[in-house]
Design a protein around this motif. Structure first.
Motif, short mmCIF file in Angstrom:
data_model
loop_
_atom_site.label_atom_id
_atom_site.label_comp_id
_atom_site.label_asym_id
_atom_site.label_seq_id
_atom_site.Cartn_x
_atom_site.Cartn_y
_atom_site.Cartn_z
N SER A 466 0.90 -1.04 0.02
CA SER A 466 0.00 0.05 -0.01
C SER A 466 0.96 1.12 0.18
O SER A 466 1.99 1.24 0.32
CB SER A 466 -0.89 -0.08 1.18
OG SER A 466 -0.11 0.24 2.46
N ALA A 467 0.37 2.18 -0.15
CA ALA A 467 0.90 3.67 -0.07
C ALA A 467 1.25 3.81 1.27
O ALA A 467 2.76 4.25 1.40
CB ALA A 467 0.00 4.89 -0.39
N GLU A 468 0.80 3.43 2.19
CA GLU A 468 1.20 3.52 3.63
C GLU A 468 2.36 2.60 3.93
O GLU A 468 3.60 3.08 4.50
CB GLU A 468 0.21 3.08 4.54
CG GLU A 468 0.58 3.38 6.14
CD GLU A 468 -0.60 2.93 6.87
OE1 GLU A 468 -1.72 2.67 6.54
OE2 GLU A 468 -0.46 3.24 8.02
N ASP A 469 2.59 1.55 3.20
CA ASP A 469 3.89 0.83 3.29
C ASP A 469 4.95 1.57 2.79
O ASP A 469 6.01 1.37 3.32
CB ASP A 469 3.53 -0.58 2.36
CG ASP A 469 2.76 -1.56 3.14
OD1 ASP A 469 2.62 -1.66 4.41
OD2 ASP A 469 2.11 -2.35 2.36
N VAL A 470 4.71 2.28 1.65
CA VAL A 470 5.79 3.03 1.10
C VAL A 470 6.27 4.18 2.09
O VAL A 470 7.60 4.33 2.30
CB VAL A 470 5.60 3.89 -0.21
CG1 VAL A 470 6.54 4.64 -0.86
CG2 VAL A 470 5.16 2.69 -1.23
N ILE A 471 5.31 4.72 2.70
CA ILE A 471 5.76 5.88 3.72
C ILE A 471 6.26 5.36 4.84
O ILE A 471 7.32 5.84 5.27
CB ILE A 471 4.37 6.82 3.88
CG1 ILE A 471 3.91 7.46 2.49
CG2 ILE A 471 4.58 7.91 5.01
CD1 ILE A 471 2.49 8.27 2.69
#
Ligand SMILES: Cc1cc2nc3c(=O)[nH]c(=O)nc-3n(C[C@H](O)[C@H](O)[C@H](O)COP(=O)(O)O)c2cc1C
Length: 485
Positions: A466-471
């Motif tokens: 997810s985008a959260e994983d990237v951040i």
């Protein structure tokens, strides 16, 4: 807050056209406190196609209820919304190409579509949202900016050219006044003044509201370009994204002339390394982009005086991005197997800028599919403008049929290897054209060199992130470098 009085995000999620950085990606990033950016490229057509696909989830219909000139939004829905979507293999209805002089209905569509994408990205959280445009796509940009500003966009980011007149256009639109832009027209004589305008009163059909002027970040690949923007733009440039040749999408050509590797990729050298001292001297915040998506490289950017980094490729492959799930999956698998190849194609883009292409079976990166495609130009975003012999402006694209291009005074040699990015990029995000015989336009995926290492973001046993994983990954403390014995 900082000394300059505004909060600077550490991470900018790069604008990725068309609709790869969709509202759902930007919203996820912004809600986590970083800068989510939607792509404004081709949004008018993207939105009409989402409507023709039945507006799955009802998001467009919901958000357009808040458009400040309801009659315009209603018109877009009446013309394009198809309850239940298209019949299988039914071609999308085309919208007329952008023209000069500009067409009011077309301006209104661009305004409504850009409003919708930004408003959706801003829904339900207090975070900041930006919108990204390519400077080369001049004709739709002013009404698109108006739409984004009506939705309260916080940042406008623009590269692929020198957007010197955009800061002033933002000032004018914020005051509710007519904004104008000088057009780049091939063959224009020194005294020619080709320009387009956008009048908010005319577009909205009534008194325009006063709007907040978004911050403007120029995307540059050299300190010279940053300096020109800082000193010679017609309004304030709030900062820069400094992009290196590892980044996805279009690239600046190498400095000092185009030299190619034996397989046809531009050779970048020491002259292409941006002089960060010269950037720092400009005294504006900047972010570094291109192969920066690791905690170590984020920390390094901060140590170099940057406010943070802009990251594209890592976000392009996360679940929330607009890229077609089958394309994400295939390239993530290739990355996991160590089989990714990203080719910097000097010819593919009609803009003439090098364009990074992820090699993938079944896409236009394969010569057989490129050769088999019948040339057609029916979206027209990347057309160049030229002065007609009898005066007035014409449009041509080196990816259109060769004889048509030549009849418009284009050099047939320019057409060689050019790919219709407009159609391919829409296919990448699941709204590609279906040709009358039933054939689908094929995708052509762009990615940065980072794609080769993208599988680092996958947890064991998982095939998506997810985008959260990237951040979260970018925010982890980097492992300290081992001190030498
Ligand atoms: C799929 C994709 C599409 C992109 N499209 C655009 C674009 O339309 N405009 C733009 O300014 N940059 C574009 N970029 C560049 C990104 O905004 C970002 O600057 C870049 O990807 C950063 O480098 P990275 O890919 O190594 O993280 C694109 C990048 C990718 C991966």
């Amino acid at each position: 807050m900082t000394a300059e009085g505004w909060t600077k995000p550490r991470i900018i999620q790069g604008g990725m056209g068309a609709a790869v950085s969709s509202w759902s990606l930007a919203r996820a990033v912004s809600a986590l406190g970083e800068l989510g950016v939607v792509s404004g490229t081709g949004l008018d057509v993207v939105v009409t196609r989402r409507l023709q696909d039945g507006d799955v989830g009802g998001h467009l219909r919901r958000i357009l209820e808040g458009f400040p000139a309801p009659a315009l939004a209603r018109r877009v829905l009446e013309e394009h919304f198809a309850p239940g979507g298209r019949a299988p293999r039914q071609p999308y209805r085309l919208v007329p190409l952008h023209t000069v002089p500009v067409d009011l209905a077309r301006q209104r569509l661009a305004c409504v579509a850009n409003f919708a994408e930004v408003a959706l990205a801003k829904e339900g959280h207090p975070g900041l949202v930006g919108i990204n445009f390519l400077e080369k796509m001049q004709v739709p940009v002013l009404p698109s900016l108006l739409g984004a500003m009506l939705a309260g966009v916080d940042f406008v980011l623009m590269g692929a050219g020198l957007p010197r007149e955009i800061p002033g256009a933002l000032d004018a639109l914020a005051r509710g006044e007519t904004a104008s832009l000088t057009l780049h027209v091939d063959g224009a004589a020194p005294g020619d003044d080709f320009r387009i305008t956008a009048d908010p009163r005319e577009i909205l059909g009534g008194d325009p509201p006063r709007l907040r002027r978004p911050r403007f970040l120029g995307i540059v690949a050299s300190a010279t370009a940053a300096s020109v923007l800082a000193t010679r733009a017609n309004g304030h440039v709030d900062g820069f994204v400094v992009q290196g040749p590892e980044a996805g999408g279009h690239q600046a050509p190498p400095r000092g002339g185009l030299r190619l590797t034996p397989d046809g990729q531009p050779v970048y050298g020491p002259r292409d390394v941006v002089d960060l001292d010269a950037i720092r001297v400009l005294g504006r915040p900047f972010w570094l982009a291109g192969g920066r998506a690791t905690p170590e490289r984020l920390r390094e950017a901060l140590a170099l005086g940057a406010s943070g980094i802009q990251v594209g490729t890592a976000f392009a492959y996360c679940r929330e991005s607009g890229l077609r799930p089958d394309l994400k999956h295939a390239l993530l698998e290739k990355s996991r197997r160590g089989e990714v190849r990203v080719f910097t194609d000097a010819k593919a883009s009609p803009t003439g800028f090098p364009f990074k292409v992820a090699l993938l079976e079944g896409t236009l990166s394969e010569a057989c599919f490129y050769d088999a495609r019948e040339r057609v130009c029916d979206l027209g975003y990347l057309r160049e403008l030229y002065k007609r012999p009898e005066g007035g402006i014409g449009f041509r694209c080196p990816a259109e049929p060769v004889d048509t291009y030549a009849k418009k005074g284009g050099d047939p040699a320019e057409t060689e290897g050019r790919k219709c990015l407009c159609n391919a990029l829409l296919a990448n995000v699941g709204v590609g054209s279906v040709r009358p015989g039933g054939a689908d336009e094929l995708p052509l995926v762009t990615s940065g060199d980072d794609l080769a290492k993208i599988a680092r973001l996958l947890r064991d046993g998982e095939d998506s992130y997810s985008a959260e994983d990237v951040i979260r990954y970018l925010r982890t403390s980097p492992t300290p470098a081992r001190s030498s014995p």
